[in-house]
Design a protein around this motif. Structure first.
Motif, short mmCIF file in Angstrom:
data_model
loop_
_atom_site.label_atom_id
_atom_site.label_comp_id
_atom_site.label_asym_id
_atom_site.label_seq_id
_atom_site.Cartn_x
_atom_site.Cartn_y
_atom_site.Cartn_z
N ALA A 28 41.08 42.09 27.15
CA ALA A 28 39.85 42.14 26.37
C ALA A 28 39.71 40.87 25.54
CB ALA A 28 39.86 43.36 25.46
N ASP A 81 35.23 46.97 18.51
CA ASP A 81 34.16 46.21 19.15
C ASP A 81 32.79 46.71 18.70
OD1 ASP A 81 33.02 44.27 20.85
OD2 ASP A 81 32.83 45.72 22.48
N ASN A 118 43.95 48.36 23.94
CA ASN A 118 43.18 48.10 25.15
C ASN A 118 43.74 48.98 26.26
OD1 ASN A 118 41.75 47.14 27.33
ND2 ASN A 118 42.77 45.15 27.40
N LYS A 125 37.63 46.96 34.08
CA LYS A 125 37.25 46.20 32.90
C LYS A 125 38.18 46.55 31.74
CE LYS A 125 32.35 46.50 34.21
NZ LYS A 125 31.02 47.02 33.80
N PRO A 126 38.10 45.82 30.63
CA PRO A 126 38.85 46.22 29.44
C PRO A 126 38.25 47.47 28.82
CG PRO A 126 37.50 44.27 28.98
CD PRO A 126 37.40 44.54 30.45
N VAL A 144 32.50 42.97 23.87
CA VAL A 144 33.30 43.17 25.08
C VAL A 144 32.60 44.16 26.01
CG1 VAL A 144 35.54 43.89 25.99
CG2 VAL A 144 35.41 42.74 23.76
N GLU A 179 32.97 46.92 28.46
CA GLU A 179 34.09 47.83 28.63
C GLU A 179 33.82 48.90 29.70
OE1 GLU A 179 35.93 49.06 24.73
OE2 GLU A 179 33.99 48.34 24.00
#
Length: 241
Positions: free
Chosen positions: A169, A220, A163, A135-136, A225, A227
């Motif tokens: 992201a 964020d 990132n 994932k980001p 997002v 993450e």
């Protein structure tokens, strides 16, 4: 005939996507940074689990793995695992620096880790799996020293957002806050590719050194997002005036 062709193409796409979704997440001869960790193959009393299930249930991640079909006709894929002398470490779980781990392989849906030694293979159904997040992951990579803009009468604070994850992201927001005054500023973070960094400029309507500066920046901060690590989004800046 057309229906048969469509059905075949749909099956082929499903197979391709399945292969992609379970590809080796850590590429060979790669200089990239990866967010990875070891997780026990027991979860809340459930187990023993395969590495694929372990990584999915603990952190929604993918196990580090390799294709093995050419070397072992019975199995398609092997996952990285490690076994210990103490099964309680896996079932509890808890950390033990003297656990005497041995690295091995967990094959397909066979919930055992096989560790090779000069004297033979050791097999155990209590093991750890190497899980890699795909994932980001947004972090505050640097908070630059504030500068005073006499024209606008504001403190300008440049902040780098990076990132460090393995996927791009989506756009989100970052917030800078002064814990002493609760003054804050919010800036938009554009969509960031893997390893990309953006520099944002935050402003506060006073000189932040009074006499010292303490600033907190969160990437964020609205949790838009999804993450790899939701706990590494904040960095604090402290400096004496």
């Amino acid at each position: 005939m057309l229906r048969l062709i469509i059905s075949f193409l749909a099956s082929l796409l499903t197979l391709i996507f399945a292969i992609i979704s379970y590809a080796d997440p850590i590429q060979d001869i790669s200089m990239q940074n990866y967010n990875a960790g070891w997780y026990p193959n027991f979860y809340q009393g459930q187990g023993p689990l395969t590495c694929r299930r372990t990584c999915a249930i603990w952190v929604g991640a993918t196990p580090e793995s390799e294709l093995t079909k050419e070397m072992t006709e019975e199995f398609e894929r092997t996952n990285v695992c490690k076994i210990t002398r103490n099964p309680e470490i896996i079932e509890k779980p808890y950390d033990d620096p003297l656990a005497h781990w041995l690295y091995g392989n967990q094959f397909d849906d066979k919930a055992n880790c096989y560790a090779g030694t000069p004297f033979g293979v050791i097999e155990d159904d209590h093991y750890m799996c190497l899980c890699v997040c795909d994932k980001p992951d947004l972090i505050v990579s640097k908070i630059h020293d504030p500068i005073w803009d006499s024209g606008s009468g504001q403190s300008l604070i440049a902040v780098d957002i990076t990132n460090v994850g393995q996927m791009a992201a989506a756009a989100s927001f970052a917030r800078l806050i002064d814990p002493d005054t609760l003054a804050n500023d919010v800036q938009a973070i554009p969509a960031l590719a893997v390893s990309a960094t953006i520099t944002l400029i935050f402003t506060l309507n006073y000189w932040v050194f009074d006499p010292d500066a303490v600033l907190e920046v969160t990437a964020d901060y609205k949790n838009i997002v999804e993450e790899c690590d939701e706990t590494n989004n904040t960095q604090v800046y402290k400096k004496q005036g």
